[in-house]
Design a protein around this motif. Sequence first.
Motif, mmCIF file in Angstrom:
data_model
loop_
_atom_site.group_PDB
_atom_site.id
_atom_site.type_symbol
_atom_site.label_atom_id
_atom_site.label_comp_id
_atom_site.label_asym_id
_atom_site.label_seq_id
_atom_site.Cartn_x
_atom_site.Cartn_y
_atom_site.Cartn_z
ATOM 1 N N TYR A 174 160.850 -26.728 149.741
ATOM 2 C CA TYR A 174 160.574 -27.754 150.746
ATOM 3 C C TYR A 174 160.201 -27.108 152.078
ATOM 4 N N LEU A 200 156.761 -25.804 151.864
ATOM 5 C CA LEU A 200 155.767 -26.873 151.955
ATOM 6 C C LEU A 200 155.500 -27.254 153.403
ATOM 7 N N PHE A 252 149.402 -28.540 153.539
ATOM 8 C CA PHE A 252 150.265 -29.625 153.070
ATOM 9 C C PHE A 252 150.585 -30.599 154.202
ATOM 10 N N PRO A 272 148.636 -35.376 149.363
ATOM 11 C CA PRO A 272 149.652 -34.551 148.694
ATOM 12 C C PRO A 272 149.418 -34.396 147.194
ATOM 13 N N TYR A 295 146.781 -31.908 146.712
ATOM 14 C CA TYR A 295 147.344 -30.593 147.029
ATOM 15 C C TYR A 295 148.132 -30.054 145.844
ATOM 16 N N MET A 296 148.971 -30.911 145.277
ATOM 17 C CA MET A 296 149.782 -30.520 144.142
ATOM 18 C C MET A 296 148.904 -30.201 142.924
ATOM 19 N N VAL A 308 156.643 -31.656 145.929
ATOM 20 C CA VAL A 308 155.689 -32.663 146.430
ATOM 21 C C VAL A 308 156.002 -34.018 145.819
ATOM 22 N N THR A 316 153.044 -38.000 140.062
ATOM 23 C CA THR A 316 153.411 -36.618 140.389
ATOM 24 C C THR A 316 154.849 -36.312 140.004
#
Lengths: 320, 293
Positions: free
Chosen positions: A75, A78, A84, A268, A271-272, A294, B130
């Motif tokens: 975290y 990130l 991010f 996000p 991004y992931m 994420v 996700t």
Amino acid sequence: MFDGAALLHLIGIGKGVTRLKKNKTMIVVFVTPAVVMFSIIFLYPIIRTVLMSFFKIEGVTDAMSKWEFSGLANYIKLFSTELFRISMWNIFRIWFFGGIIVMGLALLFAAILTSGIRFKNAFRAIIYMPNVVSAVALATMWLQYVFSPKFGLFKSIGKALHWEWLEKFQWLDPSHLFIALLVAYCFGMVGYHMLIFASGIERIGTEYYEAATLDGANRIQQFRYITLPLLKGVTKTNITMWSISSAGFFLWSQLFSMVVSNTQTITPVVYMYQNIFGAGNSMTERNAGIGAAVGVLLSICVVLIFIVCDKIFKDNDIEF
Amino acid sequence: MAKEKKVHDRVNWHKEFRLAPGYIILSLWVLFTFVLLGWVVGASFSTSKEIFSGAVFKFETGIHLENYAKAWNTSNVSVFFMNSLVYASISCVLLIVICAPAAYVLSRFTFLGNKLIQNGFVAAMGVPATMIVLPLFGLVAGWNILNVSLANRAVLIFLYVGINVPYTTIFLLTFFSNLSRSFEEAAAIDGCPPMKTFWKIMLPMAQPGIITVTIFNFINVWNEYFMSLIFANSDKVKSVAIGLYGMINSMRYTGDYAGMFAAVVIVFLPTFILYVFLSEKIIAGVTGGGVKG
């Protein structure tokens, strides 16, 4: 008027208890497939994702024994990654500004639809239509046609109305790409939220409006003091649904960043995706734990919004 | 009599006039939608050269049906189309077979865990993809079967079904709870065993709900993007959404705009046609049997 079926129904309540015991096998047989599917697709992955987010994991397929506990490091990593942070800012902008635009238009359209106009069903059906068709097809129409600097619809409209700013506006320019994305996405989303608002308005009894009319309230006052307060429940539903779709924002972002790859449209989930499944051009280290973090962060956002909405819109008289 | 009608008409015109701003706003929005779709359909029958010169609706060189032939055959759209059709059809059937019995039992009997299952399913509808995709990918990739196209297809269908289980179950659950219990009582009195009662009496009675939820499932599977992108390993098993994305990507180099718009129309058409015929049912399904907040 005595209804035979109602009598049978009454007897049925008493019999239900004995019937239940007899049908234990039936309950188990009927409910197991769905529960098993739910456990494999949701329960197990959710638990594992939460765990993963606290570990450093080289590959997604790695067994748990290869995981390396790292506490909150994922975290922290990130939030110290600029890309991010940008992606979180982008998704917030989509949720907030897009939310205001979509909810405003949806409420306006719902109010018009329920004001007694003709062709109500046709209007409603056409406005909802973008929700039904393939979003890839829809996004392509916007990207390749509406925003096109050569033969685009907005360019033609600008030309026809002599609005030079619209004719000259470069929608697909990197600095304007976010606005383009927002406009195209909101266009498709209005219909769904309009339906929810409209059915909420339709459930409000006409006697309120009749009383208000007798007291001399005009349409706008009626809307402000009767319709809006009674729409708390559906507003909650709408905000929750909007937040859920925002949290999964991916397709539009990916399609829009295809034209020019830039930071304007990254979210996000993108991004992931790039981090875990992408070609790995921009990412330095592979760590599945970061991808999991994420997912956890997005879920926390949805839950927080849900709790806040629940507190604000306490009145649950009308909901769906 | 005639006088009364006149008065009625005048009042009506007054009302329509008052509603004029509303008509204008909605009509502009609808007009925009029509132009958007109409132009794309027009472009798909045109040529790339005509598109760029702004002469889409003149059709000076005739109607170019070959755009469709080209998109369908050489750009693999036929493969993606058939894949999606197969995935959506099989998933829809499996979803009813799995969810209808569960929804029935959950709506009819009180048993330990009933509420828990219902709440779990409702919560699952709000879980972002996700949150579940990494362990699922890890699991499937660990089996090393994604190179076999049949196994890859089975995995995709399994995912499509699983993702839609909570929604389908909750939708049908609301539907079953609105059916009267008297039918089961009558069947029980006549000596019909409960399971038979479900298949022979209750399931056919739930048909309107089953049709609505199947339409939604079909649309959802047809348009699904994220999971398909991650799990579809080769061109052979890709669904239309992913296939179209790939096509548009390669189109940037070939510059075949007319062919691309033809592909867009092909992908767009199935759910659109479904909607043209069933829009009333779909809209009723969105607002009636939807999620309970």
